[in-house]
Write an enzyme that holds these catalytic residues in place. Structure first.
Site, PDB file in Angstrom:
ATOM      1  N   GLY A  73     -60.204  52.242 -52.104  1.00 52.30           N
ATOM      2  CA  GLY A  73     -60.939  52.788 -53.237  1.00 52.30           C
ATOM      3  C   GLY A  73     -62.277  52.117 -53.507  1.00 52.30           C
ATOM      4  N   LYS A 109     -68.850  40.861 -54.490  1.00 55.36           N
ATOM      5  CA  LYS A 109     -68.594  39.408 -54.476  1.00 55.36           C
ATOM      6  C   LYS A 109     -69.067  38.784 -53.167  1.00 55.36           C
ATOM      7  CE  LYS A 109     -67.740  40.430 -57.957  1.00 55.36           C
ATOM      8  NZ  LYS A 109     -67.525  41.654 -58.731  1.00 55.36           N
ATOM      9  N   VAL A 139     -71.810  44.644 -66.684  1.00 61.14           N
ATOM     10  CA  VAL A 139     -71.304  43.818 -65.594  1.00 61.14           C
ATOM     11  C   VAL A 139     -72.015  44.099 -64.262  1.00 61.14           C
ATOM     12  CG1 VAL A 139     -69.164  42.898 -64.685  1.00 61.14           C
ATOM     13  CG2 VAL A 139     -69.100  44.286 -66.716  1.00 61.14           C
ATOM     14  N   ILE A 140     -72.140  45.377 -63.915  1.00 60.22           N
ATOM     15  CA  ILE A 140     -72.766  45.713 -62.628  1.00 60.22           C
ATOM     16  C   ILE A 140     -74.228  45.290 -62.622  1.00 60.22           C
ATOM     17  CG2 ILE A 140     -73.517  47.633 -61.149  1.00 60.22           C
ATOM     18  CD1 ILE A 140     -70.896  48.996 -61.705  1.00 60.22           C
ATOM     19  N   LEU A 157     -61.106  48.131 -64.745  1.00 55.25           N
ATOM     20  CA  LEU A 157     -60.992  46.897 -63.972  1.00 55.25           C
ATOM     21  C   LEU A 157     -59.894  47.049 -62.934  1.00 55.25           C
ATOM     22  CD1 LEU A 157     -61.197  44.311 -66.892  1.00 55.25           C
ATOM     23  CD2 LEU A 157     -62.978  44.831 -65.219  1.00 55.25           C
ATOM     24  N   HIS A 217     -58.207  15.354 -64.116  1.00 57.46           N
ATOM     25  CA  HIS A 217     -59.566  14.845 -64.342  1.00 57.46           C
ATOM     26  C   HIS A 217     -60.159  14.431 -63.004  1.00 57.46           C
ATOM     27  CE1 HIS A 217     -62.927  12.742 -66.111  1.00 57.46           C
ATOM     28  NE2 HIS A 217     -62.676  11.738 -65.289  1.00 57.46           N
TER      29      HIS A 217
HETATM   30  P1  FAD Z   1     -60.665  53.533 -57.420  1.00 61.83           P
HETATM   31  O1  FAD Z   1     -60.751  52.170 -56.896  1.00 61.83           O
HETATM   32  O2  FAD Z   1     -61.919  54.209 -57.849  1.00 61.83           O
HETATM   33  O3  FAD Z   1     -59.941  54.393 -56.294  1.00 61.83           O
HETATM   34  C1  FAD Z   1     -59.742  55.759 -56.413  1.00 61.83           C
HETATM   35  C2  FAD Z   1     -59.607  56.336 -55.030  1.00 61.83           C
HETATM   36  O4  FAD Z   1     -59.164  57.690 -55.149  1.00 61.83           O
HETATM   37  C3  FAD Z   1     -60.897  56.392 -54.235  1.00 61.83           C
HETATM   38  O5  FAD Z   1     -60.717  55.815 -52.973  1.00 61.83           O
HETATM   39  C4  FAD Z   1     -61.200  57.879 -54.114  1.00 61.83           C
HETATM   40  O6  FAD Z   1     -61.826  58.214 -52.889  1.00 61.83           O
HETATM   41  C5  FAD Z   1     -59.811  58.461 -54.167  1.00 61.83           C
HETATM   42  N1  FAD Z   1     -59.768  59.853 -54.607  1.00 61.83           N
HETATM   43  C6  FAD Z   1     -60.369  60.400 -55.682  1.00 61.83           C
HETATM   44  N2  FAD Z   1     -60.055  61.701 -55.793  1.00 61.83           N
HETATM   45  C7  FAD Z   1     -59.234  61.968 -54.746  1.00 61.83           C
HETATM   46  C8  FAD Z   1     -58.569  63.142 -54.325  1.00 61.83           C
HETATM   47  N3  FAD Z   1     -58.649  64.284 -55.020  1.00 61.83           N
HETATM   48  N4  FAD Z   1     -57.823  63.070 -53.196  1.00 61.83           N
HETATM   49  C9  FAD Z   1     -57.716  61.915 -52.506  1.00 61.83           C
HETATM   50  N5  FAD Z   1     -58.314  60.786 -52.875  1.00 61.83           N
HETATM   51  C10 FAD Z   1     -59.061  60.810 -53.985  1.00 61.83           C
HETATM   52  N6  FAD Z   1     -63.257  45.400 -61.170  1.00 61.83           N
HETATM   53  C11 FAD Z   1     -62.725  44.166 -61.266  1.00 61.83           C
HETATM   54  O7  FAD Z   1     -61.627  44.019 -61.817  1.00 61.83           O
HETATM   55  N7  FAD Z   1     -63.368  43.070 -60.765  1.00 61.83           N
HETATM   56  C12 FAD Z   1     -64.574  43.170 -60.155  1.00 61.83           C
HETATM   57  O8  FAD Z   1     -65.126  42.169 -59.707  1.00 61.83           O
HETATM   58  C13 FAD Z   1     -65.169  44.448 -60.057  1.00 61.83           C
HETATM   59  N8  FAD Z   1     -66.360  44.598 -59.454  1.00 61.83           N
HETATM   60  C14 FAD Z   1     -66.899  45.845 -59.328  1.00 61.83           C
HETATM   61  C15 FAD Z   1     -68.141  45.974 -58.732  1.00 61.83           C
HETATM   62  C16 FAD Z   1     -68.723  47.217 -58.598  1.00 61.83           C
HETATM   63  C17 FAD Z   1     -70.072  47.339 -57.951  1.00 61.83           C
HETATM   64  C18 FAD Z   1     -68.023  48.372 -59.059  1.00 61.83           C
HETATM   65  C19 FAD Z   1     -68.615  49.740 -58.888  1.00 61.83           C
HETATM   66  C20 FAD Z   1     -66.787  48.258 -59.661  1.00 61.83           C
HETATM   67  C21 FAD Z   1     -66.209  46.991 -59.815  1.00 61.83           C
HETATM   68  N9  FAD Z   1     -64.990  46.815 -60.446  1.00 61.83           N
HETATM   69  C22 FAD Z   1     -64.454  45.555 -60.574  1.00 61.83           C
HETATM   70  C23 FAD Z   1     -64.231  47.946 -60.988  1.00 61.83           C
HETATM   71  C24 FAD Z   1     -63.112  48.356 -60.010  1.00 61.83           C
HETATM   72  O9  FAD Z   1     -63.684  48.668 -58.763  1.00 61.83           O
HETATM   73  C25 FAD Z   1     -62.339  49.540 -60.552  1.00 61.83           C
HETATM   74  O10 FAD Z   1     -61.892  49.264 -61.860  1.00 61.83           O
HETATM   75  C26 FAD Z   1     -61.147  49.841 -59.676  1.00 61.83           C
HETATM   76  O11 FAD Z   1     -61.530  50.129 -58.359  1.00 61.83           O
HETATM   77  C27 FAD Z   1     -60.342  51.022 -60.235  1.00 61.83           C
HETATM   78  O12 FAD Z   1     -59.258  51.248 -59.404  1.00 61.83           O
HETATM   79  P2  FAD Z   1     -58.576  52.685 -59.298  1.00 61.83           P
HETATM   80  O13 FAD Z   1     -57.440  52.512 -58.366  1.00 61.83           O
HETATM   81  O14 FAD Z   1     -58.316  53.227 -60.640  1.00 61.83           O
HETATM   82  O15 FAD Z   1     -59.680  53.643 -58.661  1.00 61.83           O
HETATM   83  P1  NAD Z   2     -70.821  48.528 -68.391  1.00 63.79           P
HETATM   84  O1  NAD Z   2     -70.166  49.379 -69.385  1.00 63.79           O
HETATM   85  O2  NAD Z   2     -70.318  47.166 -68.133  1.00 63.79           O
HETATM   86  O3  NAD Z   2     -72.355  48.343 -68.768  1.00 63.79           O
HETATM   87  C1  NAD Z   2     -73.203  49.425 -68.987  1.00 63.79           C
HETATM   88  C2  NAD Z   2     -74.354  48.931 -69.829  1.00 63.79           C
HETATM   89  O4  NAD Z   2     -75.339  49.940 -69.873  1.00 63.79           O
HETATM   90  C3  NAD Z   2     -73.965  48.610 -71.272  1.00 63.79           C
HETATM   91  O5  NAD Z   2     -74.420  47.332 -71.588  1.00 63.79           O
HETATM   92  C4  NAD Z   2     -74.656  49.696 -72.061  1.00 63.79           C
HETATM   93  O6  NAD Z   2     -75.015  49.278 -73.361  1.00 63.79           O
HETATM   94  C5  NAD Z   2     -75.858  49.986 -71.185  1.00 63.79           C
HETATM   95  N1  NAD Z   2     -76.469  51.302 -71.394  1.00 63.79           N
HETATM   96  C6  NAD Z   2     -75.839  52.473 -71.604  1.00 63.79           C
HETATM   97  N2  NAD Z   2     -76.757  53.456 -71.776  1.00 63.79           N
HETATM   98  C7  NAD Z   2     -77.989  52.874 -71.657  1.00 63.79           C
HETATM   99  C8  NAD Z   2     -79.323  53.351 -71.749  1.00 63.79           C
HETATM  100  N3  NAD Z   2     -79.586  54.638 -71.983  1.00 63.79           N
HETATM  101  N4  NAD Z   2     -80.320  52.476 -71.561  1.00 63.79           N
HETATM  102  C9  NAD Z   2     -80.073  51.164 -71.327  1.00 63.79           C
HETATM  103  N5  NAD Z   2     -78.825  50.662 -71.250  1.00 63.79           N
HETATM  104  C10 NAD Z   2     -77.798  51.504 -71.407  1.00 63.79           C
HETATM  105  O7  NAD Z   2     -70.874  49.407 -67.052  1.00 63.79           O
HETATM  106  P2  NAD Z   2     -71.300  49.009 -65.584  1.00 63.79           P
HETATM  107  O8  NAD Z   2     -72.004  47.728 -65.557  1.00 63.79           O
HETATM  108  O9  NAD Z   2     -71.975  50.224 -65.034  1.00 63.79           O
HETATM  109  O10 NAD Z   2     -69.902  48.844 -64.880  1.00 63.79           O
HETATM  110  C11 NAD Z   2     -68.993  49.956 -64.812  1.00 63.79           C
HETATM  111  C12 NAD Z   2     -67.579  49.482 -64.837  1.00 63.79           C
HETATM  112  O11 NAD Z   2     -67.283  48.737 -63.665  1.00 63.79           O
HETATM  113  C13 NAD Z   2     -67.330  48.602 -66.031  1.00 63.79           C
HETATM  114  O12 NAD Z   2     -66.325  49.205 -66.810  1.00 63.79           O
HETATM  115  C14 NAD Z   2     -66.856  47.312 -65.477  1.00 63.79           C
HETATM  116  O13 NAD Z   2     -65.693  46.859 -66.129  1.00 63.79           O
HETATM  117  C15 NAD Z   2     -66.557  47.591 -64.011  1.00 63.79           C
HETATM  118  N6  NAD Z   2     -67.032  46.425 -63.261  1.00 63.79           N
HETATM  119  C16 NAD Z   2     -66.369  45.253 -63.396  1.00 63.79           C
HETATM  120  C17 NAD Z   2     -66.822  44.127 -62.763  1.00 63.79           C
HETATM  121  C18 NAD Z   2     -66.093  42.848 -62.944  1.00 63.79           C
HETATM  122  O14 NAD Z   2     -64.968  42.869 -63.419  1.00 63.79           O
HETATM  123  N7  NAD Z   2     -66.659  41.706 -62.579  1.00 63.79           N
HETATM  124  C19 NAD Z   2     -67.953  44.179 -61.978  1.00 63.79           C
HETATM  125  C20 NAD Z   2     -68.630  45.376 -61.869  1.00 63.79           C
HETATM  126  C21 NAD Z   2     -68.140  46.506 -62.514  1.00 63.79           C
END
Ligand code: FAD
Ligand code: NAD
Length: 466
Positions: free
Chosen positions: A39, A50, A183-184, A319, A444
């Site tokens: 995913g 990371k 976060v992103i 997450l 420590h």
């Molecule tokens: P997903 O990981 O989105 O997986 C869903 C899967 O379903 C996908 O592979 C998709 O192709 C598949 N799918 C969708 N529709 C269909 C369909 N109809 N048929 C078959 N397959 C389908 N979270 C953290 O906790 N820590 C982090 O450090 C972190 N870093 C992130 C960094 C970035 C840049 C991004 C974008 C996200 C990050 N996240 C992080 C968030 C995390 O990736 C998501 O919360 C997590 O992947 C959600 O898991 P999920 O299983 O719900 O869905």
């Molecule tokens: P986010 O919700 O963390 O941040 C989005 C930011 O965009 C917010 O601060 C919001 O106020 C701002 N924003 C919204 N509309 C705006 C506008 N018109 N102009 C300027 N700023 C605006 O979402 P994200 O950073 O896109 O990440 C998406 C999801 O992915 C999050 O839910 C996050 O939990 C997950 N994620 C998690 C990690 C991690 O756990 N380390 C890393 C990356 C992503």
């Protein structure tokens, strides 16, 4: 073919759910539309981000910190292509690991788009157009999320990009404008800042990481600014235009003035949206809520009793670990167990450096809920461990109930906060008091001593080393 459970989507929610269900004796199929499993998290999220954060951190350390440790190297350089290739290898190894786990747990993997035919049948449409339909007693929707954007932005995926493209750029931007200080935005902004780009974060809210504790946002903003990141809070973006290789972001500041930011790339990081396109939910009668998430009850069950949904596609934090927990819970519930998730204790981490991590309530949440609390704070710079490594920014803050001393929230900015927070999560899972945390013997010198000291500050107001 008939299965006990069909899981649609192989992200951390889906694949973990499939494994747990198989461990509990269920016959399981998983459907994934992409060729690699894992995913968003493994392919274009947690893991690749990371990998780039770690590589860029090493480079940044070599340029900025080695000398203070008495190490001289010739001017460090980096090969960005190699960095991105390394990231791809890490992703390949990790997604390959999921394939191995599916085989090991006798889970049938179907590649293709899964869509409901009715409440018990799912059609898989493969890339070559061929179709296959399988039957499931129970079906788990784990289709995750996709980046969202703003209505007036046209993402060209070349220079006006989402996180997916930002993880595979061919060059380091000269000036990356990031819309969204969440976060992103801050993680990927950090990657490119460390590699020499100018980075400007434009955030709508009055503070970055708006949902985190206000002290944390303030400290993080301070250290990121020290690292050279420009941060414009209280700026509502109104337009994004591309002119050749230039991207122009227009915004309105809090005084109502129009401002412009010019760069060569713009990363749109304003959140993610649940992904249900092509799923055919209407064929099974599954309802969405007003935020387009699949509507679920406390058992993560949809309005159709044999269909469940987990992870980013339902309400709650987006997450990976939250998705995983929900995957386990549904699998165990379907096996007749009585699992439970403590949603209040899902930690949140931002992998900037210093890292940020939190669990439980923020001060604002406690104030708004009218809870009487006490706060204890301990600065990282007062730790021997921090001085030894040179990572002196940040603090640990422990919030505890004023009457019972129960720990209600822990907020950390500091080196290895991502790992440190788990001590707090364990303590809070067992409803520890601040005194409990303060009385536990901590190794420590460790960064974790700041947790002990902050807990003592919350308990009796008398940290030992401050
Ligand atoms: P997903 O990981 O989105 O997986 C869903 C899967 O379903 C996908 O592979 C998709 O192709 C598949 N799918 C969708 N529709 C269909 C369909 N109809 N048929 C078959 N397959 C389908 N979270 C953290 O906790 N820590 C982090 O450090 C972190 N870093 C992130 C960094 C970035 C840049 C991004 C974008 C996200 C990050 N996240 C992080 C968030 C995390 O990736 C998501 O919360 C997590 O992947 C959600 O898991 P999920 O299983 O719900 O869905
Ligand atoms: P986010 O919700 O963390 O941040 C989005 C930011 O965009 C917010 O601060 C919001 O106020 C701002 N924003 C919204 N509309 C705006 C506008 N018109 N102009 C300027 N700023 C605006 O979402 P994200 O950073 O896109 O990440 C998406 C999801 O992915 C999050 O839910 C996050 O939990 C997950 N994620 C998690 C990690 C991690 O756990 N380390 C890393 C990356 C992503």
């Amino acid at each position: 073919m008939k299965y006990d459970i069909i899981v649609i989507g192989s992200g951390p929610g889906g694949y973990i759910s499939a494994i747990r269900a198989s461990q509990l004796g269920k016959k399981v199929a998983i459907i994934e539309k992409y060729a690699t499993l894992g995913g968003t998290c493994l392919n274009v999220g947690c893991i690749p981000s990371k990998a780039l954060l770690d590589s860029s951190h090493h480079y940044y350390d070599a340029v900025n910190h080695f000398e203070s440790h008495g190490i001289s190297v010739e001017k460090p350089t980096f090969d960005f292509t190699k960095m991105v290739e390394r990231k791809a290898t890490v992703v390949e190894q990790t997604t390959g690991g999921i394939k191995y786990l599916m085989d090991k747990n006798n889970i049938d993997v179907f590649e293709g788009l899964g869509s409901f035919v009715d409440a018990t049948h799912v059609k898989i449409t493969k890339n070559d157009g061929s179709e296959e339909t399988i039957e499931g007693t129970n079906i788990i929707i784990a289709t995750g999320s996709k980046p969202s954007t703003l209505p007036f932005i046209s993402l060209d995926k070349e220079r006006i990009i989402t996180s997916t493209e930002a993880l595979k750029l061919k060059e380091v931007p000269k000036h990356l404008i990031v819309i969204g200080g969440g976060v992103i935005g801050l993680e990927l902004g950090s990657v490119y800042k460390r590699l020499g780009a100018d980075v400007t974060v434009v955030e709508y809210a009055p503070k970055i990481t708006p949902t985190m504790d206000a002290d944390v946002s303030k400290e993080l903003q301070k250290v990121l600014k020290k690292q050279g990141m420009k941060i414009a809070t209280s700026h509502g973006v109104s337009a994004v235009e591309r002119n050749g290789d230039e991207v122009i972001v227009k915004a309105t500041d809090k005084k109502g003035r129009e401002v412009e930011f010019k760069g060569d790339y713009c990363l749109v990081a304003v959140g993610r949206r649940p992904y249900t396109e092509g799923l055919g939910l209407e064929n099974a009668g599954v309802q969405l809520n007003d935020r387009n998430q699949v509507e679920v009850n406390e058992h993560l069950q949809t309005n159709v009793s044999n269909i469940y949904a987990i992870g980013d596609v339902v309400k709650g934090a987006m997450l990976a670990h939250k998705a995983e927990e929900e995957g386990v819970v549904v699998a165990e519930y379907l096996a007749g167990q009585k699992p439970h998730i403590e949603y209040n204790l899902i930690p949140g981490v931002v992998y900037t450096w210093p890292e940020v991590a939190a669990v439980g309530k923020t001060e604002d949440e406690l104030k708004n809920a009218g809870v009487a609390y006490k706060a204890g704070k301990f600065s990282m710079r007062a730790l021997g461990r921090s001085r030894a490594s040179g990572d002196i920014d940040g603090f640990v803050k422990v919030l505890a109930d004023k009457t019972t001393d129960e720990v209600l929230g822990v907020h950390i900015v500091g080196a290895r906060a991502a790992d440190l927070i788990m001590e707090a999560a364990v303590a809070m899972e067992y409803r520890a008091s601040a005194e409990d945390l303060a009385r536990i013997c901590h190794g420590h010198p460790t960064y974790s001593e700041a947790v002990k000291e902050a807990a003592k500050a919350a308990w009796d107001g008398k940290p030992l080393n401050a």
